[in-house]
Design an enzyme around this catalytic site. Structure first.
Site, PDB file in Angstrom:
ATOM      1  N   LYS A  13       0.822  -1.211   0.000  1.00 34.70           N
ATOM      2  CA  LYS A  13       0.000   0.000   0.000  1.00 34.70           C
ATOM      3  C   LYS A  13       0.857   1.263   0.000  1.00 34.70           C
ATOM      4  O   LYS A  13       0.635   2.179  -0.781  1.00 34.70           O
ATOM      5  CB  LYS A  13      -0.924   0.023   1.233  1.00 34.70           C
ATOM      6  N   ARG A  88      -8.673   1.070   9.617  1.00 31.48           N
ATOM      7  CA  ARG A  88      -8.348  -0.323   9.881  1.00 31.48           C
ATOM      8  C   ARG A  88      -9.425  -1.007  10.708  1.00 31.48           C
ATOM      9  O   ARG A  88      -9.347  -2.205  10.934  1.00 31.48           O
ATOM     10  CB  ARG A  88      -7.054  -0.381  10.676  1.00 31.48           C
ATOM     11  N   ARG A 127      11.882  -6.696   4.122  1.00 33.26           N
ATOM     12  CA  ARG A 127      11.835  -5.346   4.681  1.00 33.26           C
ATOM     13  C   ARG A 127      12.567  -5.286   6.025  1.00 33.26           C
ATOM     14  O   ARG A 127      13.198  -4.285   6.351  1.00 33.26           O
ATOM     15  CB  ARG A 127      10.369  -4.905   4.832  1.00 33.26           C
ATOM     16  N   ARG A 133      12.504  -2.363  10.572  1.00 34.54           N
ATOM     17  CA  ARG A 133      11.306  -1.963  11.326  1.00 34.54           C
ATOM     18  C   ARG A 133      11.069  -2.953  12.460  1.00 34.54           C
ATOM     19  O   ARG A 133      11.077  -4.153  12.241  1.00 34.54           O
ATOM     20  CB  ARG A 133      10.102  -1.955  10.377  1.00 34.54           C
ATOM     21  N   ARG A 144      -0.175  -9.119  13.589  1.00 33.43           N
ATOM     22  CA  ARG A 144      -0.701  -8.153  12.604  1.00 33.43           C
ATOM     23  C   ARG A 144      -1.680  -8.822  11.648  1.00 33.43           C
ATOM     24  O   ARG A 144      -2.717  -8.247  11.302  1.00 33.43           O
ATOM     25  CB  ARG A 144       0.459  -7.500  11.833  1.00 33.43           C
TER      26      ARG A 144
HETATM   27  P1  ADP Z   1       1.640  -2.397   7.571  1.00 35.36           P
HETATM   28  O1  ADP Z   1       1.196  -1.704   6.331  1.00 35.36           O
HETATM   29  O2  ADP Z   1       2.857  -3.247   7.347  1.00 35.36           O
HETATM   30  O3  ADP Z   1       0.516  -3.099   8.276  1.00 35.36           O
HETATM   31  P2  ADP Z   1       1.624   0.109   9.011  1.00 35.36           P
HETATM   32  O4  ADP Z   1       2.801   0.972   8.916  1.00 35.36           O
HETATM   33  O5  ADP Z   1       0.401   0.487   8.263  1.00 35.36           O
HETATM   34  O6  ADP Z   1       2.137  -1.339   8.618  1.00 35.36           O
HETATM   35  O7  ADP Z   1       1.200  -0.063  10.553  1.00 35.36           O
HETATM   36  C1  ADP Z   1       2.125  -0.476  11.520  1.00 35.36           C
HETATM   37  C2  ADP Z   1       1.452  -0.512  12.917  1.00 35.36           C
HETATM   38  O8  ADP Z   1       0.953   0.796  13.266  1.00 35.36           O
HETATM   39  C3  ADP Z   1       0.219  -1.414  13.047  1.00 35.36           C
HETATM   40  O9  ADP Z   1       0.538  -2.762  13.309  1.00 35.36           O
HETATM   41  C4  ADP Z   1      -0.526  -0.738  14.212  1.00 35.36           C
HETATM   42  O10 ADP Z   1       0.021  -1.055  15.460  1.00 35.36           O
HETATM   43  C5  ADP Z   1      -0.295   0.746  13.968  1.00 35.36           C
HETATM   44  N1  ADP Z   1      -1.353   1.359  13.128  1.00 35.36           N
HETATM   45  C6  ADP Z   1      -1.167   1.948  11.907  1.00 35.36           C
HETATM   46  N2  ADP Z   1      -2.339   2.405  11.427  1.00 35.36           N
HETATM   47  C7  ADP Z   1      -3.284   2.085  12.347  1.00 35.36           C
HETATM   48  C8  ADP Z   1      -4.695   2.264  12.430  1.00 35.36           C
HETATM   49  N3  ADP Z   1      -5.370   2.868  11.437  1.00 35.36           N
HETATM   50  N4  ADP Z   1      -5.342   1.809  13.538  1.00 35.36           N
HETATM   51  C9  ADP Z   1      -4.697   1.223  14.523  1.00 35.36           C
HETATM   52  N5  ADP Z   1      -3.370   1.000  14.516  1.00 35.36           N
HETATM   53  C10 ADP Z   1      -2.661   1.428  13.451  1.00 35.36           C
END
Ligand code: ADP
Length: 199
Positions: A13, A88, A127, A133, A144
């Site tokens: 994404k 989410r 990654r 990360r 996740r």
């Molecule tokens: P990925 O795309 O690999 O899932 P992100 O960078 O989008 O990783 O998100 C990493 C972490 O940040 C998530 O596992 C969560 O803990 C937190 N996070 C990001 N966006 C949200 C959201 N919209 N609601 C709740 N937690 C979030």
């Protein structure tokens, strides 16, 4: 035009949002990037979020909704937004709809990036090696994916009830995925004001 890129962790994404935002004059809003910026800056919010993120759990709806609300009226968002990693949960989706409606705006298109589980694991391992990360490890990834199945997958039916959610085959190369996304965006762009009209 306001777009949501939806899909499991490491679906691509963020990669696609960065490519598309430059080409279409949209602004990427990634709650994951915003949270990582808070951690980097050492804020209280960042400290709180880091523990949760490292475990692979979701941070509270309130935190991410407030972060989006704080950005939505900024000038760079005037031409439209690509939401990446948000919403989410259904509560986040409802809050976003309200936020946009209050501004006479709406989500124009939701796309689902579909990626096989084996590919997801492969990409997260890659990654982890490249970016380091702290949530890119097998333990956090399991959580996740679980969070995705428990909460985020419910967001799809929420948007499907509002209209079609095209599915993108995210297993392909970056370029091939971009082409699929562009085909959808340009198909949607019969009213060009949103992207090229300099709104
Ligand atoms: P990925 O795309 O690999 O899932 P992100 O960078 O989008 O990783 O998100 C990493 C972490 O940040 C998530 O596992 C969560 O803990 C937190 N996070 C990001 N966006 C949200 C959201 N919209 N609601 C709740 N937690 C979030």
């Amino acid at each position: 035009m306001n777009v949501i890129f939806f899909g499991p962790p490491a679906a691509g994404k963020g990669t696609q949002a960065k490519i598309i935002q430059d080409k279409y004059g949209l602004q990427q809003l990634s709650t994951g990037d915003m949270l990582r910026a808070e951690i980097e800056a050492g804020t209280d919010l960042g400290k709180k979020a880091k523990k949760i993120m490292d475990s692979g759990a979701l941070v509270s709806d309130e935190i991410v909704i407030d972060m989006i609300a704080a950005r939505i009226d900024s000038p760079e968002c005037a031409g439209g937004v690509i939401f990446d990693g948000f919403p989410r949960t259904v509560a986040q989706a409802e809050a976003l709809d309200k936020m946009l409606a209050a501004r006479g705006k709406k989500i124009d298109i939701v796309m689902e990036l579909d990626v096989d589980q084996g590919k997801i694991i492969e990409r997260v391992e890659k990654r982890a090696a490249e970016e380091g990360r702290s949530d890119d490890n097998i333990g956090a990834l399991k959580t996740r994916l679980q969070q995705y199945n428990d909460y985020s997958a419910k967001v799809l039916p929420y948007y499907e009830a509002q209209g079609a959610v095209p599915k993108i085959d995210g297993n392909q190369s970056i370029e091939a995925v971009t082409s699929q996304i562009e085909a959808i965006l340009t198909g949607k762009d019969s009213a060009p004001s949103a992207v090229s009209g300099g709104a």
